[in-house]
Each structure stands twice: as C-alpha cells, then as structure tokens.
Design an enzyme around this catalytic site. Structure first.
Site, PDB file in Angstrom:
ATOM      1  N   HIS A 199     -42.177  29.641   3.947  1.00 59.50           N
ATOM      2  CA  HIS A 199     -42.898  28.393   4.247  1.00 59.50           C
ATOM      3  C   HIS A 199     -42.473  27.865   5.621  1.00 59.50           C
ATOM      4  CE1 HIS A 199     -44.644  24.358   3.175  1.00 59.50           C
ATOM      5  NE2 HIS A 199     -43.757  23.992   4.085  1.00 59.50           N
ATOM      6  N   GLU A 200     -41.168  27.802   5.852  1.00 66.16           N
ATOM      7  CA  GLU A 200     -40.682  27.275   7.141  1.00 66.16           C
ATOM      8  C   GLU A 200     -41.021  28.229   8.281  1.00 66.16           C
ATOM      9  OE1 GLU A 200     -39.913  24.251   7.232  1.00 66.16           O
ATOM     10  OE2 GLU A 200     -39.681  24.014   5.073  1.00 66.16           O
ATOM     11  N   HIS A 248     -44.393  27.628   9.762  1.00 68.09           N
ATOM     12  CA  HIS A 248     -44.442  26.544  10.757  1.00 68.09           C
ATOM     13  C   HIS A 248     -44.197  27.093  12.165  1.00 68.09           C
ATOM     14  CE1 HIS A 248     -44.937  22.962   8.322  1.00 68.09           C
ATOM     15  NE2 HIS A 248     -43.965  23.347   7.512  1.00 68.09           N
ATOM     16  N   CYS A 250     -45.083  19.894   1.453  1.00 66.46           N
ATOM     17  CA  CYS A 250     -44.598  19.934   2.833  1.00 66.46           C
ATOM     18  C   CYS A 250     -44.474  18.503   3.345  1.00 66.46           C
ATOM     19  CB  CYS A 250     -45.583  20.730   3.687  1.00 66.46           C
ATOM     20  SG  CYS A 250     -45.132  20.846   5.422  1.00 66.46           S
TER      21      CYS A 250
END
Length: 165
Positions: free
Chosen positions: A140-141, A144, A98
């Site tokens: 993954h994004e 966030h 990341c």
C-alpha cells in the site's frame, strides 16, 4: 522533528511517481523522522509514505506491530528508502483504508507474501520477506511512491469502495 499534515486526495502530489533517493543524508533522516512522528501521532496508522506529507521521494515507514492484524507476524518499525519488490507470492483481498482518503475504504487484491529490498535509515541495504498484513501495508505504501492510491487498485469503484461509518 515534526508531525506533518497529510495531503488528501485529490491533491496532485499524490498522483506523481517519486524520485529515488540518491544519498541517505541528514535531509533524508529528517524526512524519515517526520514520517515516523506523523505515523505515531495518527495513532491508528500502520504506515506513511513521503508523498503523503508533500515530499516526492521514495521513502516510507511501516509498523504493524500494534495492529491486531499484524502483531503476530512483523518486523517491527520499518524505514524503507527506495524499496523494490523482488518476489511476490499468493494473493489476498483485504479492506484497506488510507489517511489520504479518510472517508473511504476499499477491497484490494495484493500479494500475500513479498520479498522486498530497500535501504534502511542508516543507508544499509536490507532484504526482508514480509507476509500477511505487513506485506499488504508495505505494498500500500509503495503504491504511494508510484503515484497510486488504493482507489486505483479496486476492481470496481461501485462494489469495492465503502464510505466509512
């Protein structure tokens, strides 16, 4: 527009859930362009989420088409506003990195395939099924946007997190 600085862990903005976008307008379009410019400028990046550049809105960009892991199975450049996973199938463990945690990578379990609904850059609703590396990058994004980092997803900080060489 602009290449923006990536916020680094432990910046508190990275740990807060983001607000939904209420209207896709010129301000959101400028944010999208900044995300794309920032992702492309990094060279190695396959995605960036708005909180990584200091904006707490549910917007992200993903493009795995130039990655050896994702080039054979992808949707190209994706702009996702208010993304929501509708279905998850399977599980795989992959090593993730990341830009907000540049010194480390970690083994993270994610769904192998996802069905995700979102608004695109023009505000049109889209639904796509993503699999493999693209599905991992999207998840993954999306983490966030919920104030999570891959460090929050590893099973064991001692055995599943690795310092980059």
């Amino acid at each position: 527009m602009a290449v923006r600085d990536i916020l680094l862990y432990p910046n508190p903005i990275l740990k807060h859930p983001c607000a939904c976008v209420l209207r896709v307008d010129a301000e959101v379009d400028a944010l999208v362009q900044d995300l794309l410019d920032t992702m492309h400028a990094a060279g190695h990046s396959v995605g960036v989420a708005a909180p990584q550049i200091g904006t707490s809105l549910r917007v992200l960009v993903v493009d795995v088409s130039k990655s050896k892991l994702g080039r054979d199975d992808n949707h190209g450049q994706l702009v996702m506003i208010n993304p929501e996973i509708l279905e998850r199938e399977g599980e795989r463990v992959m090593r993730e990195g990341c830009m907000s945690v540049p010194e480390y990578t970690g083994n993270v379990a994610r769904a192998e395939s996802i069905l995700v609904q979102f608004l695109d850059r023009s505000g049109m609703e889209r639904v796509i099924r993503a699999s493999g590396f693209e599905a991992v990058a999207i998840q993954h994004e999306m983490d966030h946007l919920d104030g999570l980092l891959f460090l929050d997803r590893v099973s064991n900080l001692k055995t599943d997190v690795f310092r980059r060489k």
